[in-house]
Design a protein around this motif. Structure first.
Motif, PDB file in Angstrom:
ATOM      1  N   VAL A   1       0.850  -1.204   0.000  1.00 47.43           N
ATOM      2  CA  VAL A   1       0.000   0.000   0.000  1.00 47.43           C
ATOM      3  C   VAL A   1       0.878   1.243   0.000  1.00 47.43           C
ATOM      4  CG1 VAL A   1      -1.689   1.339   1.314  1.00 47.43           C
ATOM      5  CG2 VAL A   1      -1.935  -1.143   1.130  1.00 47.43           C
ATOM      6  N   PHE A   2       1.902   1.246   0.867  1.00 44.03           N
ATOM      7  CA  PHE A   2       2.838   2.376   0.920  1.00 44.03           C
ATOM      8  C   PHE A   2       3.581   2.520  -0.405  1.00 44.03           C
ATOM      9  CE2 PHE A   2       2.878   2.279   5.712  1.00 44.03           C
ATOM     10  CZ  PHE A   2       2.491   3.597   5.867  1.00 44.03           C
ATOM     11  N   LEU A   3       3.993   1.403  -0.984  1.00 45.77           N
ATOM     12  CA  LEU A   3       4.743   1.450  -2.242  1.00 45.77           C
ATOM     13  C   LEU A   3       3.932   2.100  -3.346  1.00 45.77           C
ATOM     14  CD1 LEU A   3       7.147   0.510  -4.083  1.00 45.77           C
ATOM     15  CD2 LEU A   3       5.824  -1.569  -4.484  1.00 45.77           C
ATOM     16  N   VAL A   4       2.714   1.607  -3.543  1.00 46.37           N
ATOM     17  CA  VAL A   4       1.876   2.123  -4.630  1.00 46.37           C
ATOM     18  C   VAL A   4       1.573   3.607  -4.449  1.00 46.37           C
ATOM     19  CG1 VAL A   4      -0.400   1.967  -5.725  1.00 46.37           C
ATOM     20  CG2 VAL A   4       0.849  -0.120  -5.139  1.00 46.37           C
ATOM     21  N   SER A   5       1.180   3.998  -3.224  1.00 50.01           N
ATOM     22  CA  SER A   5       0.827   5.398  -2.980  1.00 50.01           C
ATOM     23  C   SER A   5       2.053   6.308  -3.082  1.00 50.01           C
ATOM     24  CB  SER A   5       0.152   5.555  -1.611  1.00 50.01           C
ATOM     25  OG  SER A   5       0.957   4.991  -0.589  1.00 50.01           O
ATOM     26  N   SER A   6       3.182   5.883  -2.513  1.00 49.48           N
ATOM     27  CA  SER A   6       4.394   6.716  -2.536  1.00 49.48           C
ATOM     28  C   SER A   6       4.930   6.891  -3.949  1.00 49.48           C
ATOM     29  CB  SER A   6       5.486   6.096  -1.660  1.00 49.48           C
ATOM     30  OG  SER A   6       5.086   6.030  -0.312  1.00 49.48           O
TER      31      SER A   6
ATOM     32  N   THR B   1       5.148  14.418  -1.920  1.00 48.69           N
ATOM     33  CA  THR B   1       4.688  13.053  -1.648  1.00 48.69           C
ATOM     34  C   THR B   1       4.790  12.727  -0.162  1.00 48.69           C
ATOM     35  OG1 THR B   1       5.493  12.428  -3.837  1.00 48.69           O
ATOM     36  CG2 THR B   1       4.998  10.636  -2.312  1.00 48.69           C
ATOM     37  N   ILE B   2       5.909  13.104   0.442  1.00 54.68           N
ATOM     38  CA  ILE B   2       6.103  12.881   1.874  1.00 54.68           C
ATOM     39  C   ILE B   2       5.011  13.566   2.680  1.00 54.68           C
ATOM     40  CG2 ILE B   2       7.613  13.454   3.830  1.00 54.68           C
ATOM     41  CD1 ILE B   2       9.982  13.035   1.895  1.00 54.68           C
TER      42      ILE B   2
END
Length: 416
Positions: free
Chosen positions: A315-320, A333-334
């Motif tokens: 989830v973090f990978l896709v959104s980031s 992004t951060i």
């Protein structure tokens, strides 16, 4: 219940639409700072949070100590970079390196890394002329020269406490110890740097005719001219003074090193107001997102629904990566991802690990974004196409996404 679900999806949709607008507006040559302010206004109007909550978000940005510290630090970094460039201190650092280092392969790595300490948008343009010249002498193809400049130029973003991304994290997560996060970032920096060396530099063949004279004087000269870079870090570490105060001593170091002609006039001109405004807009956006209650609930439910660490990381990978690519800006992004980590109700150790992972993934998304300013300036200067550069990256991009996953599981084994 259905209404709440619709509200959550609506807020998520609004965030996606707002950030999709960023690359579209950039095509009209509008400054990124203005684009982000427009995005903040649209976010406030469409999110349904109300005028009072939106105004409170703006107020929080300019009254919270961590946010004010971040804004002032970014302003001081822009001043320091402008002064060092105007008084040619960077050129003197380069001259000192040439006198100390004989191996041009090492110079190819060190020069962009040193230039990278000046955290400015499109800063790779500072090192591009040097790398282009050395690379041409060594008969390195232009796409590889571009890759070398970009890979090593960004190391500083992970390890300098006054890099914009780390400053925004300290504002979004005051409980985070930045020195500890920098230590974790080494789990990304060290392997990707080694891979960068093996992919782009190791097999370069050239005849080394450069003569250097190893002397204490040359080392002292390098130490002297790089003092504006490291003195603020030392002062902050020893005294605990805010970075924007410690950076005043770096500016003073430049004053002592330069010819002092029109110093205060150049100092004022060196303030990059668009960079400062960009960071202020990003921090406002962070506050607005934290006020989008339905979105925060949706984010929490996404993580609560995941049964494994791997699914959470995905989830973090896709959104980031998504936000990094479409904005071409890691800091923006951060500002979206990191504040939500504090809402998850997880242990402090896991906050560090997820923050590290999001930082690395948002960096990768931003780094390979076609609207990444450093990339745009470098390929323009070295006269290569985006596709030629991406072809050069074909193995490096895989490593850039594998390392965060492997390192996170290693961290969990070692520290949790």
């Amino acid at each position: 219940m259905l209404i709440c679900a619709e509200g959550r999806m609506t807020q998520l949709f609004i965030v996606f639409i707002v950030f999709l607008m960023i690359p579209l507006l950039s095509r009209f040559k509008i400054q990124l700072s203005y684009i982000l302010l427009i995005a903040c206004c649209i976010l406030a109007l469409l999110s349904g949070m109300g005028a009072e909550a939106a105004l409170q978000s703006v107020k929080n940005t300019f009254t919270e100590l961590s946010s004010v510290n971040t804004i002032l630090s970014v302003m001081m970094v822009s001043v320091l970079g402008g002064l060092m460039k105007h008084y040619k201190i960077l050129d003197k650092i380069v001259e000192s390196i040439y006198k100390i280092i004989r191996n041009k392969k090492i110079i190819l790595m060190v020069l962009p890394a040193l230039m990278g300490v000046l955290i400015v948008p499109g800063g790779a343009l500072l090192s591009a002329p040097f790398i282009d010249e050395i690379g041409e002498e060594m008969k390195i193809p232009a796409p590889r020269r571009a890759a070398i400049n970009l890979v090593f130029r960004h190391i500083a973003m992970f390890i300098l406490p006054f890099s914009t991304g780390l400053l925004v994290i300290s504002a979004a997560l005051p409980e985070i110890n930045i020195s500890k996060l920098i230590f974790l970032n080494l789990f990304y920096v060290i392997p990707t740097t080694f891979v960068g060396y093996f992919l782009f530099i190791k097999d370069i063949k050239y005849e080394n005719t450069q003569k250097v004279k190893l002397s204490g004087r040359n080392f002292l000269t390098l130490l002297l001219y790089t003092s504006p870079i490291y003195i603020c870090v030392i002062i902050n570490s020893v005294t605990g003074l805010p970075f924007f105060v410690a950076l005043i001593f770096s500016v003073l170091a430049v004053y002592l090193l330069c010819d002092k002609k029109q110093f205060f006039s150049i100092l004022i001109k060196s303030v990059n107001y668009h960079t400062v405004l960009t960071v202020a807009a990003i921090l406002i956006m962070k506050e607005l997102i934290l006020n989008m209650e339905e979105l925060i609930i949706l984010f929490k439910s996404m993580f609560n629904a995941e049964s494994s660490m791997l699914s959470i990381l995905l989830v973090f990978l896709v959104s980031s990566v998504f936000f990094g690519i479409i904005t071409g800006n890691q800091t923006a992004t951060i500002a979206i991802i990191v504040p939500m980590i504090s809402q998850l109700g997880i242990s402090t150790d896991m906050i560090y690990i997820y923050t590290y992972f999001s930082f690395a993934c948002s960096y990768a998304g931003y780094y390979f974004s076609p609207i990444h300013l450093c990339q745009a300036f470098t390929i323009q200067y070295m006269n290569v196409t985006t596709m030629e550069l991406y072809k050069e990256y074909r193995l490096y991009v895989i490593v850039s996404f594998i390392v965060p996953f492997v390192s996170v599981y290693l961290m969990k084994f070692l520290f949790v």
